[in-house]
Design a protein around this motif. Structure first.
Motif, PDB file in Angstrom:
ATOM      1  N   GLY B 442      66.949  17.072  52.732  1.00  0.00           N
ATOM      2  CA  GLY B 442      66.730  16.086  51.689  1.00  0.00           C
ATOM      3  C   GLY B 442      66.864  16.633  50.293  1.00  0.00           C
ATOM      4  O   GLY B 442      66.175  16.216  49.355  1.00  0.00           O
ATOM      5  N   ARG B 443      67.749  17.593  50.137  1.00  0.00           N
ATOM      6  CA  ARG B 443      67.915  18.170  48.795  1.00  0.00           C
ATOM      7  C   ARG B 443      69.015  17.461  48.000  1.00  0.00           C
ATOM      8  O   ARG B 443      69.354  17.888  46.896  1.00  0.00           O
ATOM      9  N   GLY B 444      69.605  16.455  48.567  1.00  0.00           N
ATOM     10  CA  GLY B 444      70.632  15.730  47.824  1.00  0.00           C
ATOM     11  C   GLY B 444      72.023  16.127  48.257  1.00  0.00           C
ATOM     12  O   GLY B 444      72.238  16.507  49.410  1.00  0.00           O
ATOM     13  N   SER B 445      72.990  16.075  47.287  1.00  0.00           N
ATOM     14  CA  SER B 445      74.390  16.329  47.660  1.00  0.00           C
ATOM     15  C   SER B 445      75.123  17.055  46.545  1.00  0.00           C
ATOM     16  O   SER B 445      74.692  17.096  45.392  1.00  0.00           O
ATOM     17  N   ILE B 446      76.248  17.640  46.934  1.00  0.00           N
ATOM     18  CA  ILE B 446      77.124  18.276  45.939  1.00  0.00           C
ATOM     19  C   ILE B 446      78.523  17.719  46.118  1.00  0.00           C
ATOM     20  O   ILE B 446      79.017  17.578  47.241  1.00  0.00           O
ATOM     21  N   THR B 447      79.176  17.352  45.004  1.00  0.00           N
ATOM     22  CA  THR B 447      80.493  16.729  45.044  1.00  0.00           C
ATOM     23  C   THR B 447      81.481  17.561  44.226  1.00  0.00           C
ATOM     24  O   THR B 447      81.156  18.015  43.130  1.00  0.00           O
ATOM     25  N   PHE B 448      82.663  17.772  44.798  1.00  0.00           N
ATOM     26  CA  PHE B 448      83.759  18.422  44.092  1.00  0.00           C
ATOM     27  C   PHE B 448      84.675  17.313  43.591  1.00  0.00           C
ATOM     28  O   PHE B 448      85.473  16.775  44.322  1.00  0.00           O
ATOM     29  N   ASP B 449      84.501  16.948  42.300  1.00  0.00           N
ATOM     30  CA  ASP B 449      85.208  15.777  41.776  1.00  0.00           C
ATOM     31  C   ASP B 449      86.692  16.053  41.551  1.00  0.00           C
ATOM     32  O   ASP B 449      87.532  15.176  41.698  1.00  0.00           O
ATOM     33  N   GLY B 450      86.980  17.254  41.128  1.00  0.00           N
ATOM     34  CA  GLY B 450      88.370  17.549  40.797  1.00  0.00           C
ATOM     35  C   GLY B 450      88.386  18.840  40.011  1.00  0.00           C
ATOM     36  O   GLY B 450      87.347  19.453  39.792  1.00  0.00           O
ATOM     37  N   VAL B 451      89.589  19.258  39.610  1.00  0.00           N
ATOM     38  CA  VAL B 451      89.632  20.552  38.939  1.00  0.00           C
ATOM     39  C   VAL B 451      90.419  20.460  37.637  1.00  0.00           C
ATOM     40  O   VAL B 451      91.417  19.743  37.537  1.00  0.00           O
ATOM     41  N   GLU B 452      89.910  21.122  36.644  1.00  0.00           N
ATOM     42  CA  GLU B 452      90.558  21.234  35.338  1.00  0.00           C
ATOM     43  C   GLU B 452      90.921  22.702  35.124  1.00  0.00           C
ATOM     44  O   GLU B 452      90.315  23.576  35.735  1.00  0.00           O
ATOM     45  N   ARG B 453      91.851  22.916  34.216  1.00  0.00           N
ATOM     46  CA  ARG B 453      92.067  24.299  33.802  1.00  0.00           C
ATOM     47  C   ARG B 453      91.164  24.612  32.619  1.00  0.00           C
ATOM     48  O   ARG B 453      90.710  23.718  31.907  1.00  0.00           O
ATOM     49  N   PHE B 454      90.902  25.888  32.426  1.00  0.00           N
ATOM     50  CA  PHE B 454      90.266  26.283  31.166  1.00  0.00           C
ATOM     51  C   PHE B 454      91.142  27.280  30.445  1.00  0.00           C
ATOM     52  O   PHE B 454      92.016  27.917  31.041  1.00  0.00           O
ATOM     53  N   ALA B 455      90.908  27.407  29.145  1.00  0.00           N
ATOM     54  CA  ALA B 455      91.590  28.419  28.339  1.00  0.00           C
ATOM     55  C   ALA B 455      90.569  29.472  27.948  1.00  0.00           C
ATOM     56  O   ALA B 455      89.454  29.132  27.555  1.00  0.00           O
ATOM     57  N   GLY B 456      90.927  30.716  28.097  1.00  0.00           N
ATOM     58  CA  GLY B 456      90.075  31.803  27.611  1.00  0.00           C
ATOM     59  C   GLY B 456      90.509  32.134  26.193  1.00  0.00           C
ATOM     60  O   GLY B 456      91.587  32.684  25.975  1.00  0.00           O
ATOM     61  N   LEU B 457      89.702  31.731  25.238  1.00  0.00           N
ATOM     62  CA  LEU B 457      90.080  31.944  23.847  1.00  0.00           C
ATOM     63  C   LEU B 457      89.298  33.117  23.274  1.00  0.00           C
ATOM     64  O   LEU B 457      88.131  33.325  23.612  1.00  0.00           O
ATOM     65  N   SER B 458      89.951  33.851  22.438  1.00  0.00           N
ATOM     66  CA  SER B 458      89.283  34.930  21.740  1.00  0.00           C
ATOM     67  C   SER B 458      89.509  34.705  20.254  1.00  0.00           C
ATOM     68  O   SER B 458      90.653  34.514  19.829  1.00  0.00           O
ATOM     69  N   ILE B 459      88.423  34.680  19.507  1.00  0.00           N
ATOM     70  CA  ILE B 459      88.547  34.414  18.079  1.00  0.00           C
ATOM     71  C   ILE B 459      88.148  35.685  17.339  1.00  0.00           C
ATOM     72  O   ILE B 459      87.097  36.266  17.625  1.00  0.00           O
ATOM     73  N   ARG B 460      89.011  36.130  16.447  1.00  0.00           N
ATOM     74  CA  ARG B 460      88.782  37.444  15.850  1.00  0.00           C
ATOM     75  C   ARG B 460      89.133  37.443  14.367  1.00  0.00           C
ATOM     76  O   ARG B 460      90.003  36.701  13.933  1.00  0.00           O
ATOM     77  N   THR B 461      88.430  38.292  13.644  1.00  0.00           N
ATOM     78  CA  THR B 461      88.868  38.578  12.283  1.00  0.00           C
ATOM     79  C   THR B 461      88.925  40.077  12.125  1.00  0.00           C
ATOM     80  O   THR B 461      88.155  40.810  12.738  1.00  0.00           O
ATOM     81  N   ASP B 462      89.856  40.515  11.303  1.00  0.00           N
ATOM     82  CA  ASP B 462      89.923  41.930  10.978  1.00  0.00           C
ATOM     83  C   ASP B 462      90.359  42.053   9.533  1.00  0.00           C
ATOM     84  O   ASP B 462      91.548  42.072   9.231  1.00  0.00           O
ATOM     85  N   PRO B 463      89.395  42.096   8.620  1.00  0.00           N
ATOM     86  CA  PRO B 463      89.763  42.131   7.199  1.00  0.00           C
ATOM     87  C   PRO B 463      90.490  43.410   6.797  1.00  0.00           C
ATOM     88  O   PRO B 463      91.067  43.464   5.714  1.00  0.00           O
ATOM     89  N   GLY B 464      90.486  44.432   7.649  1.00  0.00           N
ATOM     90  CA  GLY B 464      91.145  45.681   7.265  1.00  0.00           C
ATOM     91  C   GLY B 464      92.599  45.751   7.667  1.00  0.00           C
ATOM     92  O   GLY B 464      93.292  46.701   7.333  1.00  0.00           O
TER      93      GLY B 464
END
Ligand code: HEM
Lengths: 329, 533
Positions: B442-464
């Motif tokens: 009686g713990r409920g349910s889990i549903t796999f609705d669908g799949v999306e892609r993700f982007a791994g973003l890296s944000i950087r500054t380098d003032p030098g």
């Protein structure tokens, strides 16, 4: 023409180039064997060279050091000259076949042919040969042929057996015009470093022989090569061409790394080794300018740099984990 | 130095001291010792030694895993080598480029560099404005020398030579009426100094970037928006002088993520290799204007307040967890991290709101799933041909002690696995898109609705980075100058030719370092601009 036939043609071209270069290597070897001074002529060889040298100077009052002059054709047996002529033609032919192999490969993959280790090796060998044949149109380098064609053949052999990769597209991070700039200059530089290393080794051998200068030492083809002093100078000339090129390679690589990986320097193994190479050659130029340092030791530093160049290609690409994992193996 | 004949390749003594200084050396006071050490440090031999040390010292950073690059591999290495690992760790071998000994090498090198270059610059400055030295008495002793007899008076001959030298861009000076001194190639030393000074610029640029730069990484599933604030980053590493609360306010919404893989080429190691990654985004700058911008590998997005790089991608299956009554207690696109080239990905779902105990799921997402007994669940192709989610479930306490933990793994120290269908073993859940699994007890349910892609973003500054780049290019330019330009001195003497009334012109040349072309140079000077005949 389909890409498949292009691929076949490229491979045939490379194989034929290797066959031709093998013959060229033999001819270069025959040339060196034929210029070994005969026992009785050894005694005369030295003064003869001096004479020839003086004769080439334009002003009578000046005597340039004899060592700046390559072995004069006049004292060579006809068979040596013939072998050298054959070697020269075959080296040209082998070079052109290799250029054809590279061009066909590029046509086949529709891109700059520098995307994996096989292609690096092919193009590096091509630039080394082009550097050699190009330079030898300006001065007599027949004595150097064997020491260039042999390592080139070894590299080509490794390329077709160990590093061969079917032609294919590039990883996304390689899709950039910086590939053409950075990697082309890098392979050209490696070619010049190769010339420099061959000259450096010959210099060290010649220097040893001149220092020992026994009869036995001079009774080899080395006696007909330029003097140690001249070889050292040629070693230096090649390196002062290569060092700024390598500096440029590293800078261009850093600019590209910033675009592709977000930061211009990541201490990725390939970058580490490029840096190490740069520092070794900087140390060579430094050592050469340092009074009290022997030229021999300076050249040893340059050769250590070249060992790093080889490691950077053959070991770092394959065995060290980094972002430069483009070997295609 | 400006008047000696040797054009020595040795750098001038750093303090410009004459030979007198050497004589006082035996009785060294503390100041004397310092001067002695300073002179040692700024000698070219020391520089050479430090250069070689730098080269050798950099190598271990490529053969040992480095913490700043791959922390997990580093930890693994130390665990695998219980004796060597901790020892090497203490010696800094896993952080070579931040280690004190590596810093000591390059800092000493640069102190030496400054100590060497500053006095050289001073000397060069004076030399540039001074005259070439007096011609030596006997020019035939110089390495290159030629003589010729001209049909001219000595004055005419001298004038001709002066013109010839000027035409070859020599600086010419006559110390007396029968000789000329000429020198050129000052740019060689200028280039050398620029090169060495620019290296300092490179180092300063790198240090500046380190102190004032920052970088942060974020994983952004398609459809979600990232706002540039500290709390939104998955990881954030600021330089020591950065105020991380003061970031530029911009947002990036990931509209779509296009990825393609090699399918045509069946060659060795090529099938399934990535071919193209592109993230279509909507970027809203601090001024509130929204525009569509694409981020791709090799094509970062410049925001003004940081540069956004696309450094990774992967899958974020959308997962919904409901309790027994059907109320949604978890619904999110949950990123799973790829472990291999076929995107066998691992991740975790944490449901703190579950009753009576917290619930956790851990396992694999497989874009093209195969489950066999040998390799377990794995993917055979990087694209979503047959997406599957293979999970195990746990109940208990998700965050024991409240310690921070990775979102991609489950800390099961205080959790127990849910048992399998027959009440033994471990519950294994396998879902395809759209499928729902009823949890036992009686713990409920889990549903796999669908799949999306993700982007791994890296944000950087380098003032030098600009300083570094400009300095590096300057260094290259200086280097080329110093290697190409030749420093040469040419001296001319004229005198009457015995008995003929003509003039003997004697030209001698002296070059820095050995210079094959000096002979030709002397000949060219002698043949003059319009020829001496
Ligand atoms: C970051 C460290 C250094 C690097 C990478 C480096 C590199 C080089 C290179 C490649 C050259 C030859 C090219 C040229 O003539 O410009 C050179 C020359 C020279 N370096 Fe350095 N150097 C460094 C540090 C130093 C230091 C610390 C000194 C002083 C002790 C120094 C003094 C010189 C001098 C005097 C020359 C010119 C030699 C000549 O007159 O021909 N360098 N350096």
């Amino acid at each position: 023409m389909t890409d498949y036939t292009l691929a076949q043609l490229s491979n045939y071209s490379v194989y034929s180039s290797m066959v031709v270069l093998t013959l060229a290597m033999l001819a270069h070897g025959v040339y060196l064997a034929r210029i070994v001074p005969a026992r009785e002529s050894v005694a005369e060889a030295a003064p003869e060279r001096e004479l020839v040298a003086a004769g080439t100077a334009t002003g009578g009052a000046v005597t340039p050091p004899a060592d700046t002059v390559a072995p004069a054709a006049a004292e060579e047996p006809a068979s040596a000259r013939k072998a050298a002529g054959i070697a020269r033609s075959l080296t040209w032919l082998g070079t052109l076949l290799l250029v054809a192999g590279v061009v066909l490969r590029a046509a086949e993959v529709h891109r700059w042919p520098l995307g994996n280790m096989y292609e690096f090796a092919l193009v590096g060998a091509m630039f080394t040969l082009l550097g050699y044949v190009g330079w030898s149109t300006r001065r007599d380098l027949r004595w150097l042929g064997l020491f260039i064609v042999t390592p080139v053949l070894l590299v080509l052999g490794a390329a077709i057996t160990v590093w061969y990769t079917d032609a294919s597209e590039l990883m996304p991070s390689l899709r950039s015009y910086w590939l053409a700039i950075h990697v082309t200059v890098a392979t050209m530089t490696v070619a010049v470093f190769t010339l420099g290393a061959a000259l450096g080794v010959l210099y060290l051998v010649q220097d040893r022989l001149e220092a020992g200068s026994g009869e036995a030492g001079r009774r080899s083809f080395m006696a007909r090569l330029p003097s140690a002093r001249a070889l050292e100078r040629m070693t230096y000339s090649t390196h002062i061409v290569a060092f700024p090129m390598w500096t440029f390679t590293v800078i261009a690589g850093a600019i590209w790394a910033r675009q592709a990986w977000g930061s211009y320097w990541n201490w990725d193994p390939k970058e580490v080794w490029s840096f190490v190479i740069w520092v070794f050659y900087a140390a060579y130029l430094h050592a050469r300018a340092t009074t009290g340092w022997k030229r021999q030791n300076a050249v040893w530093i340059a050769l250590a740099g070249f060992v790093c160049v080889v490691l950077n290609f053959a070991v770092v690409n394959v065995f060290l984990v980094g972002m430069h994992s483009y070997s295609g193996l | 130095m400006s008047t000696d004949q040797s054009l020595s390749t040795q750098p001038a003594p750093p303090d410009g001291g004459g030979p007198g200084d050497g004589i006082t050396q035996p009785r060294l006071g503390p100041v004397g010792w310092l001067r002695f050490l300073w002179r040692q440090l700024t000698s070219m031999r020391t520089a050479l030694f430090l250069l070689l040390l730098l080269a050798v010292g950099a190598v271990p950073g490529s053969t040992f895993p480095q913490r700043s690059i791959d922390a997990a591999r580093t930890t693994q290495w130390i665990t695998d080598h219980p004796t060597a690992g901790p020892l090497l760790d203490r010696l800094g071998f896993f952080e070579v480029y931040a280690s004190p000994w590596f810093a000591a090498i390059y800092l000493l090198l640069f102190v030496s560099l400054i100590g060497c270059v500053v006095p050289r610059t001073r000397i060069h400055w004076h030399q540039q404005r001074s005259r070439p030295p007096r011609a030596p008495r006997r020019l035939e002793r110089l390495p290159a020398h030629r003589e010729e007899v001209l049909d001219a008076t000595p004055d005419e001959a001298l004038e001709r030579m002066r013109t010839a030298l000027r035409a070859r861009r020599y600086r010419v000076h006559a110390h007396d009426a029968t000789s000329l001194s000429a020198e050129k190639g000052y740019l060689k030393e200028t280039g050398n100094l620029v090169f060495h000074l620019a290296l300092i610029g490179v180092l300063v640029g790198v240090a500046w970037g380190h102190l004032l730069g920052w970088k942060g990484d974020v994983i952004l599933p398609v459809g979600q928006t990232f706002a540039n604030t500290l709390s939104r980053y998955d990881t954030f590493s600021p330089g020591p002088w950065v105020d991380p609360t003061d970031l530029d306010p911009f947002t990036i919404r990931l509209d779509s993520m296009d990825v393609s893989f090699e399918t045509g080429d069946k060659g060795k190691g090529q099938f399934g290799m990535p071919r193209d990654f592109r993230a279509a985004t909507t970027f809203t700058g601090p001024d509130g204007r929204a525009e569509r911008r694409e981020i791709a590998v090799n094509h970062p997005l410049e925001t003004g307040g940081g540069t956004v790089f696309l450094l990774g991608n992967g899958y974020a299956p959308h997962i919904t967890v409901r309790d027994a009554s059907g109320t949604v207690i978890y619904a999110d696109a949950t990123p799973f991290l790829a472990q291999d080239n076929n995107y066998t990905s691992v991740g975790a779902v944490k449901v703190p709101g579950a009753q009576p105990d917290q619930l956790g799921f851990a396992g694999f997402f497989l874009p093209t799933g195969v489950i066999d007994s040998q390799r377990g669940p794995h993917s055979v192709f990087p694209d979503t041909l047959d997406p599957q989610l293979a999970l195990t479930a746990f109940s208990g306490e998700l965050f024991p002690g409240g310690a921070p933990q990775s979102v991609y793994t489950l800390d099961t120290a205080k959790m127990t696995p849910l048992p399998g269908k027959d009440g033994t073993g471990q519950l294994r859940i396998l879902l395809r898109p759209g499928e729902t699994f009823q949890l036992p007890g009686g713990r409920g349910s889990i549903t796999f609705d669908g799949v999306e892609r993700f982007a791994g973003l890296s944000i950087r500054t380098d003032p030098g980075k600009t300083l570094t780049l400009v300095s590096a290019l300057l260094a290259l330019a200086g280097l080329v100058l110093s290697l190409v330009v030749r420093r040469r001195r040419v001296f001319v003497r004229v005198g009457p030719h015995e008995g003929t009334g003509r003039t003997v012109v004697s030209v001698g040349g002296l070059a820095k370092d050995d210079d094959e072309g000096m002979d030709d140079e002397v000949a060219a000077v002698l043949s003059g601009p319009e020829g001496t005949r």
